[in-house]
Design an enzyme around this catalytic site. Structure first.
Site, PDB file in Angstrom:
ATOM      1  N   TYR A 152       0.864  -1.190   0.000  1.00  0.00           N
ATOM      2  CA  TYR A 152       0.000   0.000   0.000  1.00  0.00           C
ATOM      3  C   TYR A 152       0.896   1.234   0.000  1.00  0.00           C
ATOM      4  O   TYR A 152       1.525   1.540   1.006  1.00  0.00           O
ATOM      5  CB  TYR A 152      -0.888  -0.061   1.251  1.00  0.00           C
ATOM      6  CG  TYR A 152      -1.888   1.055   1.457  1.00  0.00           C
ATOM      7  CD1 TYR A 152      -2.017   2.125   0.582  1.00  0.00           C
ATOM      8  CD2 TYR A 152      -2.734   1.019   2.563  1.00  0.00           C
ATOM      9  CE1 TYR A 152      -2.947   3.134   0.811  1.00  0.00           C
ATOM     10  CE2 TYR A 152      -3.666   2.026   2.797  1.00  0.00           C
ATOM     11  CZ  TYR A 152      -3.759   3.084   1.913  1.00  0.00           C
ATOM     12  OH  TYR A 152      -4.677   4.075   2.153  1.00  0.00           O
ATOM     13  N   LYS A 182      -1.338  -1.223  -4.136  1.00  0.00           N
ATOM     14  CA  LYS A 182      -2.418  -0.237  -4.079  1.00  0.00           C
ATOM     15  C   LYS A 182      -1.703   1.094  -4.079  1.00  0.00           C
ATOM     16  O   LYS A 182      -1.031   1.452  -3.112  1.00  0.00           O
ATOM     17  CB  LYS A 182      -3.233  -0.426  -2.801  1.00  0.00           C
ATOM     18  CG  LYS A 182      -4.083   0.756  -2.435  1.00  0.00           C
ATOM     19  CD  LYS A 182      -4.905   0.424  -1.226  1.00  0.00           C
ATOM     20  CE  LYS A 182      -5.498   1.632  -0.524  1.00  0.00           C
ATOM     21  NZ  LYS A 182      -5.570   2.881  -1.247  1.00  0.00           N
ATOM     22  N   SER A 184      -1.570   4.906  -3.977  1.00  0.00           N
ATOM     23  CA  SER A 184      -2.312   6.107  -3.599  1.00  0.00           C
ATOM     24  C   SER A 184      -1.443   7.355  -3.663  1.00  0.00           C
ATOM     25  O   SER A 184      -1.657   8.305  -2.907  1.00  0.00           O
ATOM     26  CB  SER A 184      -2.899   5.954  -2.191  1.00  0.00           C
ATOM     27  OG  SER A 184      -3.920   4.990  -2.192  1.00  0.00           O
ATOM     28  N   GLY A 208      -5.528   4.602  -6.106  1.00  0.00           N
ATOM     29  CA  GLY A 208      -6.178   5.045  -4.870  1.00  0.00           C
ATOM     30  C   GLY A 208      -6.449   6.532  -4.762  1.00  0.00           C
ATOM     31  O   GLY A 208      -6.736   7.020  -3.674  1.00  0.00           O
ATOM     32  N   ASP A 210      -9.128   8.690  -6.107  1.00  0.00           N
ATOM     33  CA  ASP A 210     -10.382   8.505  -6.839  1.00  0.00           C
ATOM     34  C   ASP A 210     -10.639   9.600  -7.875  1.00  0.00           C
ATOM     35  O   ASP A 210     -11.139   9.322  -8.969  1.00  0.00           O
ATOM     36  CB  ASP A 210     -11.564   8.449  -5.859  1.00  0.00           C
ATOM     37  CG  ASP A 210     -11.293   7.538  -4.667  1.00  0.00           C
ATOM     38  OD1 ASP A 210     -10.202   6.931  -4.608  1.00  0.00           O
ATOM     39  OD2 ASP A 210     -12.172   7.449  -3.787  1.00  0.00           O
ATOM     40  N   GLU A 211     -10.294  10.853  -7.512  1.00  0.00           N
ATOM     41  CA  GLU A 211     -10.630  11.971  -8.392  1.00  0.00           C
ATOM     42  C   GLU A 211      -9.789  12.007  -9.670  1.00  0.00           C
ATOM     43  O   GLU A 211     -10.076  12.767 -10.578  1.00  0.00           O
ATOM     44  CB  GLU A 211     -10.544  13.311  -7.633  1.00  0.00           C
ATOM     45  CG  GLU A 211      -9.251  13.575  -6.889  1.00  0.00           C
ATOM     46  CD  GLU A 211      -9.223  12.955  -5.484  1.00  0.00           C
ATOM     47  OE1 GLU A 211      -9.754  11.853  -5.300  1.00  0.00           O
ATOM     48  OE2 GLU A 211      -8.646  13.586  -4.582  1.00  0.00           O
ATOM     49  N   SER A 227     -12.221   5.439  -1.008  1.00  0.00           N
ATOM     50  CA  SER A 227     -13.276   5.721  -0.035  1.00  0.00           C
ATOM     51  C   SER A 227     -14.584   6.087  -0.714  1.00  0.00           C
ATOM     52  O   SER A 227     -15.662   5.731  -0.256  1.00  0.00           O
ATOM     53  CB  SER A 227     -12.832   6.884   0.855  1.00  0.00           C
ATOM     54  OG  SER A 227     -12.658   8.055   0.070  1.00  0.00           O
TER      55      SER A 227
END
Ligand SMILES: CC(=O)N[C@H](C=O)[C@@H](O)[C@H](O)[C@H](O)CO
Ligand SMILES: CC(=O)C(=O)O
Length: 316
Positions: A152, A182, A184, A208, A210-211, A227
């Site tokens: 992560y 993952k 992010s 990770g 999202d936008e 999320s």
């Protein structure tokens, strides 16, 4: 012997994670205790209302690092137990500052039938280099050698600035159960290098942030963990379908609308606390307050964001 065989063959036999994975919130009661009674209806909400069948438990969104080892075990067990026959993947985040705690959680995840584990870099004493981080991940994996391990990568919160591609380089030689990352972070060059390294190894790369998922889809990620897929899963699935069908302008239009929601939320101070309250508003599930040091959020704030989400979902 069996474990050894499993480990050696793992990258060929493990199914890639594709599509959306919801990073789950942790339901707390008003007095701050974990509230396991919400997990079963939460799973039904994700599956029935959002079409999301994979979860990432006890991560950032789930305030994993603010929970005790015992609470994390109880939550992971509840997600696995109630998810049986409904969820496709339960990935348990087991990252802690103490290697021993992470190992205990990894071992526990294997015992409850989780589908995989994930670990964040320790962030108080930070690994000096990629070797040190690989060793840490290896020692955690050794406590659950039959479970796929996903690194992560979250530099924004851990403050660990090692490139993920450096962490991945050669990791299969030390961790037979390693299965992907993952990601992010914001660095698309590093992300691209992770995808290019992972593809021939049949690993999963999950984005990770999202936008800006669309940018990651272009680079070939397999799926996404986030999320917002808790309450915008259906919408984001449309972005992925549009992209998969080659309808890039439609994919962009939807991603732009999604960005608008996040921009609005950020203008009100979007954090895990606000996000959790937004999920309560949109889903009707009583997720309760966050745990300190996060402060409870003003309900009116979450309601304003929830309204934007409803407008978006209804295509306004
Ligand atoms: C730092 C953090 O919590 N990131 C989440 C998961 O990776 C995202 O899902 C964000 O909450 C989301 O992209 C909104 O900014
Ligand atoms: C968003 C995410 O992946 C997490 O909460 O850990």
């Amino acid at each position: 012997m069996l474990t050894e065989r499993l480990s050696t063959d793992m990258s060929q036999s493990v199914k890639k994670i594709t599509g959306l994975v919801a990073a789950t919130f942790t339901p707390l009661s008003e007095d701050g205790e974990i509230n396991l009674s919400v997990i079963a209806p939460y799973i039904d909400y994700l599956v029935d209302k959002q079409g999301v069948k994979c979860v990432f438990v006890n991560g950032t969104t789930g305030e994993g690092c603010s929970l005790t080892v015992d609470e994390r075990k109880q939550l992971a067990a509840a997600w696995c137990h109630h998810g049986k026959g409904k969820l496709e993947q339960v990935i348990v985040h087991v990252g802690c500052l103490s290697l021993k705690d992470s190992q205990e959680l990894a071992h526990h995840a294997a015992s409850i039938g989780a589908n995989g584990i994930s670990v964040i870099s320790p962030s108080y004493f930070k690994p000096m280099n990629a070797d040190a981080l690989r060793l840490f991940i290896k020692e955690v994996s050794a406590s659950a050698p039959g479970l796929p391990m996903y690194y992560y990568h979250l530099p924004g919160l851990t403050g660990v600035t090692l490139e993920a591609a450096d962490v991945l380089d050669g990791i299969e030689k030390v961790i037979p159960s390693f299965q992907g990352v993952k990601y992010s972070g914001m660095d698309l060059r590093d992300l691209g290098q992770c995808v290019s390294y992972s593809q021939p190894r049949n690993w999963s790369v999950l984005y990770g942030v999202d936008e800006q998922l669309l940018a990651a889809l272009v680079l070939g990620v397999d799926g996404a963990v986030g999320s917002t897929y808790n309450y915008l899963g259906r919408m984001v699935k449309q972005i992925i379908s549009a992209f998969d069908n080659g309808n890039h302008s439609q994919a962009r239009t939807l991603q732009f609308k999604f960005m608008e929601i996040i921009t609005f939320a950020r203008s009100l101070g979007f954090d895990v606390s606000v996000n959790k309250q937004v999920m309560s508003e949109v889903s009707g599930l009583p997720l309760g307050p966050p745990r300190l040091p996060l402060l409870p959020c003003l309900v009116s704030k979450a309601q304003a964001i929830a309204q934007k989400i409803r407008d978006f979902s209804q295509g306004h």
